[in-house]
Structure formats: C-alpha cells, structure tokens
Design a protein around this motif. Structure first.
Motif, short mmCIF file in Angstrom:
data_model
loop_
_atom_site.label_atom_id
_atom_site.label_comp_id
_atom_site.label_asym_id
_atom_site.label_seq_id
_atom_site.Cartn_x
_atom_site.Cartn_y
_atom_site.Cartn_z
N LEU A 141 8.42 2.90 13.43
CA LEU A 141 8.21 2.49 12.04
C LEU A 141 6.73 2.44 11.67
O LEU A 141 5.89 2.01 12.45
CB LEU A 141 8.85 1.13 11.80
N LYS A 142 6.46 2.90 10.45
CA LYS A 142 5.10 2.89 9.91
C LYS A 142 4.90 1.78 8.89
O LYS A 142 3.81 1.22 8.78
CB LYS A 142 4.79 4.24 9.26
N ALA A 143 5.93 1.50 8.10
CA ALA A 143 5.84 0.47 7.06
C ALA A 143 7.23 -0.05 6.76
O ALA A 143 8.24 0.64 6.96
CB ALA A 143 5.19 1.03 5.80
N ALA A 144 7.28 -1.29 6.26
CA ALA A 144 8.56 -1.92 5.92
C ALA A 144 8.37 -2.82 4.70
O ALA A 144 7.45 -3.65 4.66
CB ALA A 144 9.09 -2.74 7.09
N GLY A 145 9.22 -2.65 3.69
CA GLY A 145 9.15 -3.47 2.49
C GLY A 145 9.74 -4.85 2.72
O GLY A 145 10.73 -5.01 3.45
N LYS B 166 5.98 -4.19 -5.13
CA LYS B 166 6.46 -4.40 -3.78
C LYS B 166 5.40 -5.00 -2.86
O LYS B 166 4.23 -4.62 -2.89
CB LYS B 166 6.94 -3.09 -3.17
N VAL B 167 5.86 -5.92 -2.01
CA VAL B 167 5.07 -6.44 -0.90
C VAL B 167 5.52 -5.70 0.36
O VAL B 167 6.72 -5.54 0.61
CB VAL B 167 5.28 -7.96 -0.74
N VAL B 168 4.55 -5.23 1.16
CA VAL B 168 4.86 -4.31 2.26
C VAL B 168 4.18 -4.79 3.54
O VAL B 168 3.07 -5.33 3.51
CB VAL B 168 4.38 -2.88 1.94
N LEU B 169 4.86 -4.56 4.68
CA LEU B 169 4.23 -4.73 5.99
C LEU B 169 3.79 -3.35 6.49
O LEU B 169 4.59 -2.43 6.55
CB LEU B 169 5.21 -5.34 6.99
#
Length: 327
Positions: free
Chosen positions: A30-34, A320-323
């Motif tokens: 994984l590269k990013a997750a909402g 959106k807030v993203v990790l």
C-alpha cells in the motif's frame, strides 16, 4: 510490517505479520489509504477485543504477489482497493453477504494487505497515490446516491447540507460534470468559498434561514448525510415531488417528520449505502472521462494516524484526509 490497529480498546501502531496471498488473492503493497468517518466509530464497535484488528477501508498501492488462479493482475500493477466486499452488480440494496473492508476483515492502514483479486481495480494513471487511495468509498457512495438513487439529470438543482466532507466534494464535482446546478451549506465561510471553487453555484450559511435564502430556487434533489439536525430543514426547501437521499447520519439517527405534509407533497425518500463494483467501475470511467480528481485536505504519515483521526473528528477538513504509507 507496520499497521494501525485497534487492540484491547486502544488505537495503536503495531508490528503485524506480513500477509500471504491465498488462492484467488493478491498481496498489495500500500502507498496511501483514505481515512473515513466510519473508521472513527470502529473502536467503540470493536470494544475491548484483545485480538489486533487492522482498520481502514480505502487504499491504493502496487501488486506485490498473486495467489493461484489470479489472472487479471500481475506483480507491479498499480491498483485501488474496492472496500465494498462481495457486492458485484448494481441492485436495489446490498446482498446479505455484503460487508465493508476494515472490520471484521483486516483493512488498509498497513504496509501490505492480502485481498481477493475481485476487490481490485486498476489505478487511474493521472491520479496521485493520495488521490487514488482515498477515492473508492466516498466516491462510490456519492455516485450511487447521486445517480442510481437520486436520478440526477442535467439542469436539475441539487442541494447538499454540509460542504466539507469527502463525499460532498465528490457530489459537487459529479453533479457539475453532468450540467446540474449545485447549492451547498456550511458554517465556515472558508469552506463555502472552497465549495464554490470546485464548482458549487451557491454556498449559504448552515445557520441561515434556508427557506428564505432559497426562495428563488427549485430544489429537485437533496442529498443529506447530517441526519436529524437537517432532515426537516432539507424537506422544507425541496420542491413538491422532489427526491431526498440519505446516506449517513452524523447527528441524530432518529427524526420526526409530518407524514401528512410528506404524502401531500408527494416527496420521494431513498436510503443509500456505498455502492456495487459495477457502480465503482462506472464511477472510475466517469472520472477518467472528465479527469476529475478527489479533493485532498491533508495527508499524514502513518505514524501520525492518530493525528489524522483527530483532524477528521474535528470537522475542520475540506475533502479527504489521507495516510501516506510508503512511496
């Protein structure tokens, strides 16, 4: 691998065993997750369970390995994850086997995830990892609410109470892309201005008199996720015979309304929850045709996941807030 989990009633960053692909599955790096509002409520729902659960529903990354019988994906493919589990074709309501990724299954707030290949879609090339990792859940929720349930048409007028959520920013852009008029509300002047920048035709204060403010408007469709605090106010401004779609309730779950007024007004009320794989694919085609992008408010590194949760819970975000997990 590093993962953000619920364990014994607490949120924490924890080392977890790396997943392996079973037959029909794919391991995605994984590269990013909402981060979604659903995630905020999981600690209460999961309770004091001592078994660590990786939460998170949205994500995007690169296929690392594939299990037996997987033919549609190979190592190196850039993908997004469909968090609507086992709902494949458009239907009036989700099938009984439908669930949402991130509880009870391990979710996307981790460096890797093993998931059925049927839950993956190719990442649109023009999107960044943060954009791709945050689009599926709010995007398909908005798409189904707007088009499948709400039947929005060109030149309709859409009213959205609340302008800052991830779904609301999708709704604004989807509606404008088909030629509809869009009116939103927000308590924040800054959010009202931001909504207009991404396409809203009007943005009025939430605490204003909606009936007076919108006396010159003909509202065909309301899409509301606020709940009890806005339902009756929304109904007051909806035209006779108009449609209202509810996909969430961030305030009260229960609402009282006048049934006689409702049936004399010939109003139409619909509930909606996320969407099917068929709708997600239609949404992705729509986005690519219009080069539409998710609105990103802020990205946090995974070791600041708690800060990301706090930021979303504050309600101060627009979009959106993203990790950001890895690059």
């Amino acid at each position: 691998m590093k993962a953000f989990v619920i364990e014994s009633g607490e949120l924490k960053l924890k080392d977890m065993e790396e997943p392996k692909a079973k037959p029909g599955e794919v391991v995605v790096s994984l590269k990013a997750a909402g981060v979604n509002r659903r995630d905020l409520g999981l600690i209460k729902r999961y309770g004091d369970n001592p078994s660590a659960l990786i939460i998170g529903s949205d994500g995007a990354g690169v296929v690392e390995s594939v299990g037996e019988d997987v033919i549609d994906f190979t190592a190196g493919d850039a993908v997004i994850i469909n968090p609507a589990l086992r709902w494949y074709t458009n239907s009036e309501a989700p099938p009984p086997e439908f669930d949402i990724l991130g509880m009870p299954d391990h979710g996307t707030f981790a460096e890797k995830i093993a998931i059925s290949a049927g839950q993956l879609e190719k990442k649109p090339r023009y999107l960044s990892w943060e954009e791709a990792g945050s689009l599926a859940l709010p995007g398909v929720t908005g798409y189904r609410s707007l088009f499948t349930k709400g039947q929005l048409k060109k030149e309709d007028t859409l009213f959205i109470p609340g302008a800052g959520s991830g779904v609301a920013t999708f709704l604004i852009q989807f509606a404008k892309s088909v030629g509809a008029r869009v009116i939103v509300t927000s308590r924040s002047e800054e959010k009202r201005q931001q909504a207009e920048k991404i396409g809203a035709d009007r943005a009025i204060p939430t605490d204003s008199d909606w009936v007076r403010e919108l006396a010159d408007e003909k509202i065909d469709l309301v899409i509301d996720s606020v709940g009890g605090a806005t339902f009756n106010r929304s109904l007051e401004v909806l035209k006779k015979g108009g449609r209202i779609v509810i996909f969430g309730a961030t305030t009260e779950d229960n609402v009282d309304f006048n049934l006689r007024q409702f049936f004399y007004g010939q109003y139409q009320l619909f509930g909606s929850t996320m969407g099917s794989r068929e709708e997600l694919r239609d949404m992705l085609k729509h986005m690519e045709a219009t080069t539409m992008r998710p609105v990103i408010d802020k990205a946090f590194p995974m070791d600041q996941a708690q800060e990301a949760f706090d930021h979303l819970a504050s309600g101060s975000q627009f979009g959106k807030v993203v990790l950001s997990i890895s690059q």
